[in-house]
Design a protein around this motif. Structure first.
Motif: not given
Length: 144
Positions: A69-72, A76-87
Motif C-alpha cells: 500500500a505504501s508504494r501507492h 508515511r500515509s496513515k492509509w498505508s498503515y491502515l491498509a496493511g492492518l485491514g488486509f
C-alpha cells in the motif's frame, strides 16, 4: 523494459501486492490441510506456540500489506498503515471461514484476534521505525 512508473497502474499494483498474495496462498495452503494430519502436529505443540504462529504469520502479512500500500499511498500515509492492518485482519477472518470447509477443521474467533494482534504489532513497529528515522534525519540536518 519499461520502468515501474511507465507501466499501467494495474501492472504496478500486481507487482507490489505479489509478495502479500504469495504469503496469503502459503497461509491458505497450510489452512487447507485436513484435521487428522494437522492434529498429529498440533498435539505435540503447546497452545503458546499456536498463538505465536498466528501472531508472527499475520504480522508478516500486515507488514507486506503495508509495504504494498505504501508504494501507492506513501510511506508515511496513515492509509498505508491502515491498509496493511485491514488486509491482514481481513485475510485472517477469511482464512478462519475457509477452515470451516476443511474436513475436521473449525474456525475460532480468538484466532482472528491473534491475527489482528500480530498485524497490529507489525504496523506499530513499522510506524515506530519510521518515526525514529524521521526524527534522526531531522536532527542530523539541524546539526549541519
Amino acid at each position: 523494459m519499461k520502468s515501474l512508473l511507465q507501466r499501467p497502474i494495474y501492472a504496478t499494483l500486481a507487482i507490489y501486492w505479489m509478495p502479500a498474495l504469495v504469503w496469503a496462498v502459503a497461509i491458505s495452503t497450510v489452512s487447507h490441510i485436513p484435521a487428522p494430519e494437522i492434529q498429529k502436529a498440533v498435539d505435540a505443540v503447546p497452545i503458546a506456540l499456536d498463538i505465536a504462529y498466528h501472531v508472527i504469520v499475520f504480522g508478516v502479512m500486515g507488514a507486506l500489506g503495508y509495504w504494498a500500500a505504501s508504494r501507492h499511498l506513501g510511506q508515511r500515509s496513515k492509509w498505508s498503515y491502515l491498509a496493511g492492518l485491514g488486509f491482514a485482519i481481513g485475510y485472517g477472518a477469511v482464512d478462519e471461514v475457509h477452515q470451516t470447509f476443511v474436513s475436521g477443521r473449525s474456525s475460532a474467533a480468538e484466532d482472528v484476534g491473534y491475527d489482528a494482534l500480530g498485524a497490529a504489532v507489525a504496523i506499530v513497529a513499522i510506524f515506530a521505525v519510521r518515526f525514529v528515522s524521521a526524527r534522526s534525519e531531522t536532527r542530523s540536518t539541524q546539526i549541519r
